[in-house]
Design a protein around this motif. Structure first.
Motif, short mmCIF file in Angstrom:
data_model
loop_
_atom_site.label_atom_id
_atom_site.label_comp_id
_atom_site.label_asym_id
_atom_site.label_seq_id
_atom_site.Cartn_x
_atom_site.Cartn_y
_atom_site.Cartn_z
N ARG A 239 18.16 32.79 19.71
CA ARG A 239 17.32 31.89 18.92
C ARG A 239 16.11 32.70 18.48
NH1 ARG A 239 12.96 27.84 19.77
NH2 ARG A 239 12.91 28.40 21.98
N PHE A 240 15.73 32.56 17.23
CA PHE A 240 14.64 33.33 16.67
C PHE A 240 13.66 32.40 15.97
CE2 PHE A 240 18.67 35.63 16.42
CZ PHE A 240 18.42 36.68 17.29
N TYR A 241 12.37 32.66 16.16
CA TYR A 241 11.38 31.85 15.45
C TYR A 241 10.12 32.66 15.18
CZ TYR A 241 8.93 30.87 19.96
OH TYR A 241 8.25 30.96 21.15
N VAL A 242 9.33 32.16 14.25
CA VAL A 242 8.10 32.85 13.84
C VAL A 242 6.97 32.44 14.78
CG1 VAL A 242 6.42 33.20 12.01
CG2 VAL A 242 8.84 32.94 11.45
N LYS A 243 6.42 33.41 15.45
CA LYS A 243 5.35 33.17 16.42
C LYS A 243 4.14 32.52 15.74
CE LYS A 243 2.47 35.61 19.80
NZ LYS A 243 2.14 36.95 20.37
N GLY A 244 3.65 31.46 16.37
CA GLY A 244 2.44 30.80 15.89
C GLY A 244 2.66 29.79 14.79
N ASN A 245 3.90 29.66 14.31
CA ASN A 245 4.15 28.69 13.24
C ASN A 245 4.26 27.29 13.82
OD1 ASN A 245 5.93 27.07 11.25
ND2 ASN A 245 5.28 28.85 10.08
N ARG A 246 3.54 26.35 13.28
CA ARG A 246 3.45 25.00 13.84
C ARG A 246 4.68 24.14 13.56
NH1 ARG A 246 -2.29 22.62 12.17
NH2 ARG A 246 -1.63 21.00 13.66
N SER A 247 5.57 24.62 12.69
CA SER A 247 6.78 23.86 12.39
C SER A 247 7.95 24.23 13.28
CB SER A 247 7.17 24.06 10.92
OG SER A 247 6.23 23.47 10.05
N VAL A 248 7.77 25.20 14.18
CA VAL A 248 8.84 25.57 15.12
C VAL A 248 9.13 24.40 16.04
CG1 VAL A 248 9.38 27.07 17.09
CG2 VAL A 248 8.38 28.03 15.00
N SER A 249 10.40 24.17 16.36
CA SER A 249 10.76 22.99 17.14
C SER A 249 10.35 23.11 18.61
CB SER A 249 12.27 22.74 17.05
OG SER A 249 13.01 23.78 17.66
N ILE A 250 10.65 24.24 19.24
CA ILE A 250 10.35 24.44 20.66
C ILE A 250 9.87 25.88 20.87
CG2 ILE A 250 11.28 24.46 23.01
CD1 ILE A 250 13.34 22.42 22.13
N ARG A 251 8.70 26.03 21.42
CA ARG A 251 8.17 27.37 21.71
C ARG A 251 8.66 27.88 23.05
NH1 ARG A 251 1.89 27.26 21.52
NH2 ARG A 251 2.28 29.39 22.25
N ASP A 252 8.79 29.18 23.16
CA ASP A 252 9.12 29.85 24.43
C ASP A 252 7.89 30.70 24.80
OD1 ASP A 252 9.99 31.51 26.48
OD2 ASP A 252 12.00 31.72 25.64
N LYS A 253 6.99 30.11 25.59
CA LYS A 253 5.73 30.79 25.90
C LYS A 253 5.95 32.07 26.71
CE LYS A 253 2.93 26.58 25.67
NZ LYS A 253 1.97 25.71 26.36
N LYS A 254 6.98 32.08 27.54
CA LYS A 254 7.27 33.28 28.32
C LYS A 254 7.67 34.43 27.39
CE LYS A 254 10.20 35.06 32.05
NZ LYS A 254 11.28 34.74 33.03
N ALA A 255 8.54 34.14 26.43
CA ALA A 255 8.97 35.17 25.49
C ALA A 255 7.81 35.63 24.63
CB ALA A 255 10.10 34.63 24.61
N GLU A 256 6.91 34.72 24.28
CA GLU A 256 5.75 35.09 23.47
C GLU A 256 4.84 36.03 24.24
OE1 GLU A 256 3.79 31.64 21.96
OE2 GLU A 256 5.60 30.84 21.01
N LYS A 257 4.67 35.78 25.52
CA LYS A 257 3.83 36.65 26.34
C LYS A 257 4.44 38.03 26.45
CE LYS A 257 1.56 33.11 29.14
NZ LYS A 257 1.36 32.56 30.51
N GLU A 258 5.77 38.09 26.51
CA GLU A 258 6.44 39.39 26.60
C GLU A 258 6.18 40.22 25.36
OE1 GLU A 258 8.11 40.82 29.11
OE2 GLU A 258 7.47 39.11 30.33
N THR A 259 6.15 39.58 24.20
CA THR A 259 5.90 40.32 22.96
C THR A 259 4.47 40.84 22.90
OG1 THR A 259 5.28 38.33 21.72
CG2 THR A 259 7.60 38.96 21.70
N GLU A 260 3.56 40.13 23.55
CA GLU A 260 2.15 40.55 23.57
C GLU A 260 1.97 41.82 24.39
OE1 GLU A 260 0.07 37.23 25.06
OE2 GLU A 260 0.34 36.01 23.24
N LYS A 261 2.88 42.07 25.33
CA LYS A 261 2.79 43.26 26.18
C LYS A 261 3.26 44.51 25.47
CE LYS A 261 3.61 40.59 30.42
NZ LYS A 261 4.53 40.38 31.57
N LEU A 262 4.06 44.31 24.40
CA LEU A 262 4.63 45.46 23.70
C LEU A 262 3.59 46.18 22.84
CD1 LEU A 262 8.01 43.83 22.60
CD2 LEU A 262 7.56 45.27 24.59
#
Length: 262
Positions: A239-262
């Motif tokens: 599943r792929f979505y645009v980070k920070g976009n308010r129209s996304v149906s369900i956010r994955d906060k864990k995956a978002e944090k992982e991208t911040e570490k990169l």
């Protein structure tokens, strides 16, 4: 990079040609302007090159590199459109979460086995629709999970409000397409009119390139609602979505944090 069915002025783009403006309906210049751009990609469509469905799922969010907009022309010539911000990939024969698992072909899923770029629309719960796009691979398709409304927001509210007591008046813009069935209501996508249509030639629904999206802004997460398919397939990061976009149906906060570490 995959090939997607982009068109200029309702016509498939030809190699080497340039364009400065893109309209939903070229013979009606008074309709809303969908996008402005300097050039188009040559021969962009799903059929030109082989590309697996997972890559297409990401490319629909900006790997072209432009973000992709879904455009729908209605019977009264009005236009609604939304920027695709969330997708899910289903790779067909070997994917236990796919309608075409085991290479199963039915009347319902026939579009999944048609040429890449074909719309696959099915009904869930006996009343809601889901919109998919077939891709390269036996029975492969991408589910469009969410769009950010762009053109025709008021019309989208009316369409989304048909089953609501408030007729859509209380809906926020980001709520109009933040789910697979919601976006189908907003864009007036149903099985009777859109299923099995070729998105590279269809006169009333197609895709267009929009804004650039950085690869780092695309979140890779697990697909939704497929736990019954088994742990292996439920955990695929397809599943792929645009980070920070308010129209996304369900956010994955864990995956978002992982991208911040990169």
């Amino acid at each position: 990079m995959s090939d997607l069915p982009f068109r200029v002025g309702g016509q498939t783009g030809a190699a080497g040609k340039e364009a400065t403006r893109r309209y939903c309906c070229p013979d009606k210049p008074d309709l809303p302007l969908i996008a402005e751009f300097d050039s188009i990609r040559s021969g962009v469509n799903f059929r030109r090159r082989k590309c697996n469905v997972v890559q297409v799922g990401k490319d629909l969010l900006g790997g072209v590199p432009e973000h992709v907009w879904a455009v729908r022309k209605l019977d009264n010539d009005s236009v609604v459109s939304g920027m695709i911000v969330e997708t899910e990939a289903y790779c067909g024969r070997d994917d236990k979460a796919s309608h075409s698992f085991g290479n199963k072909k039915t009347e319902r899923n026939a579009a999944m086995f048609m040429k890449p770029g074909t719309a696959y629309v099915y009904i869930i719960y006996g009343m809601y629709h889901c919109f998919n796009i077939s891709s390269q691979g036996e029975g492969a398709a991408v589910l469009i999970r969410a769009v950010q409304p762009l053109t025709g927001v008021d019309r989208m509210k009316v369409q989304r409000g048909q089953r609501r007591g408030d007729k859509g008046a209380d809906l926020k813009t980001e709520q109009l397409g933040n789910g697979p069935s919601k976006l189908c209501q907003a864009l007036h996508i149903d099985k009777d009119t859109v299923n099995q249509e070729d998105l590279t030639t269809c006169p009333f629904i197609w895709l267009e390139p929009g804004e650039d999206v950085k690869d780092s802004d695309i979140i890779h997460s697990t697909r939704i609602g497929i736990d019954s398919s088994g742990e292996e397939w439920a955990k695929k990061p397809w599943r792929f979505y645009v980070k920070g976009n308010r129209s996304v149906s369900i956010r994955d906060k864990k995956a978002e944090k992982e991208t911040e570490k990169l």
